[in-house]
Structures are given as structure tokens and as C-alpha cells.
Design an enzyme around this catalytic site. Structure first.
Site, PDB file in Angstrom:
ATOM      1  N   CYS A  60       0.853  -1.195   0.000  1.00 15.25           N
ATOM      2  CA  CYS A  60       0.000   0.000   0.000  1.00 15.25           C
ATOM      3  C   CYS A  60       0.893   1.250   0.000  1.00 15.25           C
ATOM      4  O   CYS A  60       1.860   1.328   0.759  1.00 15.25           O
ATOM      5  CB  CYS A  60      -0.896   0.000   1.233  1.00 15.25           C
ATOM      6  SG  CYS A  60      -1.988   1.426   1.289  1.00 15.25           S
ATOM      7  N   CYS A  64       0.598   4.790   6.985  1.00 17.46           N
ATOM      8  CA  CYS A  64      -0.032   4.645   8.307  1.00 17.46           C
ATOM      9  C   CYS A  64       0.917   3.866   9.226  1.00 17.46           C
ATOM     10  O   CYS A  64       1.213   2.692   8.967  1.00 17.46           O
ATOM     11  CB  CYS A  64      -1.367   3.921   8.176  1.00 17.46           C
ATOM     12  SG  CYS A  64      -2.372   4.538   6.806  1.00 17.46           S
ATOM     13  N   CYS A  67       0.419   0.193  10.380  1.00 23.01           N
ATOM     14  CA  CYS A  67      -0.076  -0.825   9.446  1.00 23.01           C
ATOM     15  C   CYS A  67       1.031  -1.669   8.801  1.00 23.01           C
ATOM     16  O   CYS A  67       1.946  -1.140   8.174  1.00 23.01           O
ATOM     17  CB  CYS A  67      -0.913  -0.168   8.368  1.00 23.01           C
ATOM     18  SG  CYS A  67      -1.650  -1.404   7.260  1.00 23.01           S
ATOM     19  N   CYS A 104     -16.529  -8.966   5.804  1.00 21.55           N
ATOM     20  CA  CYS A 104     -15.880  -7.679   5.533  1.00 21.55           C
ATOM     21  C   CYS A 104     -14.621  -7.911   4.703  1.00 21.55           C
ATOM     22  O   CYS A 104     -13.728  -8.643   5.128  1.00 21.55           O
ATOM     23  CB  CYS A 104     -15.457  -7.013   6.836  1.00 21.55           C
ATOM     24  SG  CYS A 104     -16.741  -6.949   8.079  1.00 21.55           S
ATOM     25  N   CYS A 135     -19.557  -5.920   3.799  1.00 21.73           N
ATOM     26  CA  CYS A 135     -18.838  -4.711   4.198  1.00 21.73           C
ATOM     27  C   CYS A 135     -17.537  -4.700   3.401  1.00 21.73           C
ATOM     28  O   CYS A 135     -16.941  -5.765   3.199  1.00 21.73           O
ATOM     29  CB  CYS A 135     -18.538  -4.760   5.692  1.00 21.73           C
ATOM     30  SG  CYS A 135     -17.548  -3.363   6.270  1.00 21.73           S
ATOM     31  N   CYS A 195     -19.362   2.151   8.870  1.00 22.68           N
ATOM     32  CA  CYS A 195     -18.620   1.471   9.926  1.00 22.68           C
ATOM     33  C   CYS A 195     -17.367   2.309  10.134  1.00 22.68           C
ATOM     34  O   CYS A 195     -16.532   2.416   9.234  1.00 22.68           O
ATOM     35  CB  CYS A 195     -18.257   0.054   9.479  1.00 22.68           C
ATOM     36  SG  CYS A 195     -17.102  -0.768  10.596  1.00 22.68           S
ATOM     37  N   ARG A 267     -17.736  -2.476  18.221  1.00 22.62           N
ATOM     38  CA  ARG A 267     -17.032  -3.749  17.976  1.00 22.62           C
ATOM     39  C   ARG A 267     -15.699  -3.811  18.722  1.00 22.62           C
ATOM     40  O   ARG A 267     -14.848  -2.937  18.539  1.00 22.62           O
ATOM     41  CB  ARG A 267     -16.805  -3.975  16.478  1.00 22.62           C
ATOM     42  CG  ARG A 267     -16.139  -5.338  16.208  1.00 22.62           C
ATOM     43  CD  ARG A 267     -16.019  -5.671  14.732  1.00 22.62           C
ATOM     44  NE  ARG A 267     -17.296  -5.556  14.085  1.00 22.62           N
ATOM     45  CZ  ARG A 267     -17.521  -4.804  13.008  1.00 22.62           C
ATOM     46  NH1 ARG A 267     -16.546  -4.130  12.452  1.00 22.62           N
ATOM     47  NH2 ARG A 267     -18.718  -4.734  12.487  1.00 22.62           N
TER      48      ARG A 267
HETATM   49  N1  SAM Z   1      -6.587   0.703   3.133  1.00 18.75           N
HETATM   50  C1  SAM Z   1      -7.857   0.975   3.648  1.00 18.75           C
HETATM   51  C2  SAM Z   1      -7.860   2.081   4.675  1.00 18.75           C
HETATM   52  O1  SAM Z   1      -6.872   2.306   5.338  1.00 18.75           O
HETATM   53  O2  SAM Z   1      -8.909   2.707   4.837  1.00 18.75           O
HETATM   54  C3  SAM Z   1      -8.552  -0.240   4.211  1.00 18.75           C
HETATM   55  C4  SAM Z   1      -7.763  -1.282   4.972  1.00 18.75           C
HETATM   56  S1  SAM Z   1      -7.029  -0.726   6.515  1.00 18.75           S
HETATM   57  C5  SAM Z   1      -6.005  -2.098   6.946  1.00 18.75           C
HETATM   58  C6  SAM Z   1      -8.408  -0.792   7.643  1.00 18.75           C
HETATM   59  C7  SAM Z   1      -8.190  -0.377   9.079  1.00 18.75           C
HETATM   60  O3  SAM Z   1      -7.484  -1.392   9.769  1.00 18.75           O
HETATM   61  C8  SAM Z   1      -7.355   0.854   9.347  1.00 18.75           C
HETATM   62  O4  SAM Z   1      -8.073   2.038   9.179  1.00 18.75           O
HETATM   63  C9  SAM Z   1      -6.986   0.670  10.807  1.00 18.75           C
HETATM   64  O5  SAM Z   1      -7.946   1.286  11.632  1.00 18.75           O
HETATM   65  C10 SAM Z   1      -7.011  -0.851  10.982  1.00 18.75           C
HETATM   66  N2  SAM Z   1      -5.660  -1.377  11.241  1.00 18.75           N
HETATM   67  C11 SAM Z   1      -4.653  -1.502  10.366  1.00 18.75           C
HETATM   68  N3  SAM Z   1      -3.551  -1.995  10.942  1.00 18.75           N
HETATM   69  C12 SAM Z   1      -3.868  -2.202  12.245  1.00 18.75           C
HETATM   70  C13 SAM Z   1      -3.151  -2.698  13.364  1.00 18.75           C
HETATM   71  N4  SAM Z   1      -1.872  -3.068  13.264  1.00 18.75           N
HETATM   72  N5  SAM Z   1      -3.785  -2.782  14.548  1.00 18.75           N
HETATM   73  C14 SAM Z   1      -5.066  -2.394  14.665  1.00 18.75           C
HETATM   74  N6  SAM Z   1      -5.804  -1.926  13.642  1.00 18.75           N
HETATM   75  C15 SAM Z   1      -5.214  -1.823  12.440  1.00 18.75           C
HETATM   76 FE1  SF4 Z   2      -2.734   1.250   3.402  1.00 18.63          FE
HETATM   77 FE2  SF4 Z   2      -2.682   0.074   5.767  1.00 18.63          FE
HETATM   78 FE3  SF4 Z   2      -2.982   2.705   5.615  1.00 18.63          FE
HETATM   79 FE4  SF4 Z   2      -4.997   1.085   4.796  1.00 18.63          FE
HETATM   80  S1  SF4 Z   2      -4.219   1.295   6.876  1.00 18.63           S
HETATM   81  S2  SF4 Z   2      -4.213   2.912   3.748  1.00 18.63           S
HETATM   82  S3  SF4 Z   2      -3.787  -0.627   4.002  1.00 18.63           S
HETATM   83  S4  SF4 Z   2      -1.165   1.542   4.954  1.00 18.63           S
END
Ligand code: SAM
Ligand code: SF4
Ligand code: DTB
Length: 352
Positions: A60, A64, A67, A104, A135, A195, A267
Site C-alpha cells: 500500500c 499509516c 499498518c 468484511c 462490508c 462502519c 465492535r
Molecule cells: N486501506 C484501507 C484504509 O486504510 O482505509 C482499508 C484497509 S485498513 C487495513 C483498515 C483499518 O485497519 C485501518 O483504518 C486501521 O484502523 C485498521 N488497522 C490496520 N492496521 C492495524 C493494526 N496493526 N492494529 C489495529 N488496527 C489496524
Molecule cells: Fe494502506 Fe494500511 Fe494505511 Fe490502509 S491502513 S491505507 S492498508 S497503509
């Protein structure tokens, strides 16, 4: 109750200080208020089960810091292209057989390209055909993309605010809080249920937690579903190695979310694997009434589904039946090996 009547009693004007004050209530008073709010809207013994599937993994472009899927961090994750439709259909079939009512699908995109969206729409239709609520979480959406997803019959779109506006800048630099709010507006305007929640345990202050909940509750409509994630620390991400949040502060976050958004499903989301049964139980007492159910979250692991069913059973709780497909009784899901108690739980669920 209609949506409008329902919303009359819900507040969207929370102030910073009063939210902060909720967090400092004596624990017992806080839980009592959260339970009362919860029981006014829900069966306190029913837990909604949502199963996750990563339909496009890794690589990606966003940064973040929590992530494992960002291309900028070396987490050892293997990238995967968008899954074939058949694989998604199979996973949905297994989720439904295990008792989930919602499926989801998550994609590691900043935002979907139109040709990707067309393939996701086929997936949404295939999952609906299995009798599951749908979802997706695909990143930022334009209004036209949200309309297409609505037309395809999508029930929910997940898009988290993650934390407070101030702390967000410390965690993500490749998009803004406003971008997130814009996408939520497009989803809401298209008539898709929202959500939206966040993550705690990212090194944020208690005030950041209060501010996240204030942002969520002051949206034009409370999100139908509010995922509260406890950071899953993955080696290679910048947030790996932080001190975890005190479990009781996590429970407090759930309780305050329920008091502020009493008609929303709260949740208990990522991070359950690191939580004892006792802490999860406190979260249910605090008004959490949904979990991610299945051995896998997106790229990390989750408690085994039979363990979850055993915990619910031990608590005299039961999976919520599908709100949408009345032929599905989640309480008929495979039971853990505790037959006499399971039979009692099921009888109770069927009676209610
Ligand atoms: N890429 C899209 C986005 O960021 O909106 C969708 C997938 S992203 C993985 C979905 C959500 O997963 C993120 O907004 C975050 O809140 C949660 N998430 C990601 N990594 C995480 C982690 N290590 N621990 C807890 N929640 C996590
Ligand atoms: Fe990409 Fe992870 Fe951020 Fe979603 S949360 S935009 S998958 S880096
Ligand atoms: C949400 O709030 N949490 C889920 C779902 N929405 C998409 C994701 C949790 C991801 C945890 C880390 C992982 O497994 O990659």
C-alpha cells in the site's frame, strides 16, 4: 422505530470536557452507565459476528504507522494481487457456515481504481448470494464510486478516523483527517451504512481517545458500527515496541463509546488475541456487542472461532442472528465441545 425517531434521542453535540469527564468516572459508575445505555437499544447477551478477509494484501502506498501493509515498512509481508472471485466466495461460504452474519473485505489501497471497483462489486454480489451482510474497506472513495457500491447492494463501508485530528498527523502523513471525513460523507450520502472507529494503544494521550470518540459521535449520524481496535504491534512498523495500553483504559474507551453512541454496534476489534477472557468480558459488560470472528484478521491472527464460541457460551451469551436474512440462525453455528451448556444457550437464543 424509524431512523429519524431513533436519531432524536441521540446526541451529536458532545463537548471536549464532558467526554473527558466520562473517562474519569469511577469504573463501576462508568460500566453501569454503559450497560444502561446498551440495554436501552440491544439484547445485552447477543454478539454480532463479522468475518474479515484481505482481498488485496500489502504494497500500500500510504504510510499509516500502525499498518503492516504499507510499502514503506519492512514487515516481511508478502504482497498479493486482488483475489480471484472463487476464493472470496469460498471464504464467505466458510464464514457463514461458522456462524458469521457479516463478511468484511479489506484492500490495501489508498483508493480503488475503477476497474478494481468493478471486480469488488462482483465479490459483493457473490457474498450477498451466500446470505451474508457485506462490508468493504477500500480506502478513499469518490461519491460516484460510493453510489456504484450502493447499487451493487453493499451494506456497510468501513473507513476509520483512527485517532484524534491532532494525533492523526503523527501517525499518517499521506492523507488528512479531512480526506477521511470526505469519504465518510460520500458513503453516508450514497445511503451505505457507515462502519467507522479507531485504534487505541498507538501512544496517544487520554485526551486523544476522548477526541476520537467526540469526532465519531458528532458526525451527522452516528456510525452504525464503531470498531475499537487495540493496536496489533507488528515488527517493522514504526509503532512496534510501544507500551501497550492499560487493559482497563481500553475497557473505558469501549464504555464511553457506548454511552455516547448507544444505538451503535461497538465492535471489540483487532487486538483480542492479546487480551484475556476476563478483559474481553469486561468489554462486553461495557457494551461491546460485535467482534471480528475467524482465525485471521487481515494479515494478523485472531482467536480461534471455537474459542470465541466457547467464551460466549461460558458467559451465557450467544451470536446474534442475521438481521437481514431471517433464515440464518447464527446460534445454530458449530458449537464448542460443551454440549449441555451449549444446548441451554441455544434454547435461550431461539426463545429470544
Ligand atoms: N486501506 C484501507 C484504509 O486504510 O482505509 C482499508 C484497509 S485498513 C487495513 C483498515 C483499518 O485497519 C485501518 O483504518 C486501521 O484502523 C485498521 N488497522 C490496520 N492496521 C492495524 C493494526 N496493526 N492494529 C489495529 N488496527 C489496524
Ligand atoms: Fe494502506 Fe494500511 Fe494505511 Fe490502509 S491502513 S491505507 S492498508 S497503509
Ligand atoms: C477495523 O476497524 N479493523 C479491521 C477492519 N476494520 C478492516 C482491520 C484490523 C487489521 C489488524 C491488522 C491486520 O490484520 O493487518
Amino acid at each position: 422505530m424509524t431512523e429519524t425517531e431513533h436519531n432524536v434521542s441521540l446526541r451529536h453535540d458532545w463537548g471536549t470536557q464532558e467526554v473527558a469527564a466520562l473517562f474519569t468516572l469511577p469504573f463501576s459508575d462508568l460500566i453501569h452507565r454503559a450497560q444502561a445505555a446498551h440495554r436501552a437499544h440491544f439484547d445485552a447477551n447477543a454478539i454480532q459476528l463479522s468475518t474479515l478477509l484481505s482481498i488485496k494484501t500489502g504494497a500500500c502506498p500510504e504510510d499509516c504507522a500502525y499498518c503492516p501493509q504499507s510499502v514503506r515498512f519492512d514487515t516481511g509481508l508478502e504482497r498479493e494481487a486482488l483475489l480471484p472471485l472463487e476464493q472470496v466466495r469460498d471464504a464467505a461460504r466458510r464464514a457463514r457456515a461458522a456462524g458469521a452474519t457479516r463478511f468484511c473485505m479489506g484492500a490495501a489501497w489508498r483508493s480503488p481504481r475503477d476497474r478494481d471497483l468493478d471486480r469488488v462489486i462482483e465479490m459483493v454480489q457473490a457474498v450477498r448470494d451466500q446470505g451474508l451482510e457485506t462490508c468493504v474497506t477500500l480506502g478513499m472513495l469518490e461519491s460516484e464510486q460510493a453510489r456504484k457500491l450502493k447499487d451493487a447492494g453493499l451494506d456497510y463501508y468501513n473507513h476509520n478516523l483512527d485517532t484524534s485530528p491532532d494525533y492523526y498527523k503523527e501517525v499518517v502523513t499521506t492523507r488528512s483527517y479531512e480526506d477521511r471525513l470526505d469519504t465518510l460523507g460520500h458513503v453516508r450520502d450514497a445511503g451505505i451504512k457507515v462502519c467507522c472507529g479507531g485504534i487505541v494503544g498507538m501512544g496517544e494521550s487520554p485526551l486523544d481517545r476522548a477526541e476520537l470518540l467526540r469526532q465519531l459521535a458528532n458526525l451527522p449520524q452516528h456510525p452504525h458500527s464503531v470498531p475499537i481496535n487495540n493496536l496489533v504491534q507488528v515488527e517493522g512498523t514504526p509503532l512496534h515496541g510501544l507500551d501497550p495500553i492499560d487493559p482497563l483504559d481500553f475497557v473505558r474507551t469501549i464504555a464511553v463509546a457506548k454511552i455516547m453512541m448507544p444505538a451503535s454496534y461497538v465492535r471489540l476489534s483487532a487486538g483480542r488475541e492479546a487480551m484475556s477472557e476476563a478483559v474481553q468480558t469486561l468489554c462486553f459488560l461495557a457494551g461491546a456487542n460485535s467482534i471480528f470472528y475467524g482465525d485471521q484478521l487481515l494479515t494478523t491472527t485472531n482467536p480461534a472461532h471455537l474459542e470465541d464460541l466457547a467464551l460466549l457460551d461460558k458467559l451465557g451469551m450467544h451470536p446474534e442472528a442475521s438481521p437481514k436474512y431471517s433464515d440464518i440462525d447464527s446460534a445454530a453455528a458449530p458449537r464448542p465441545d460443551t454440549a449441555p451448556r451449549a444446548a441451554r444457550t441455544q434454547a435461550r437464543a431461539n426463545a429470544g
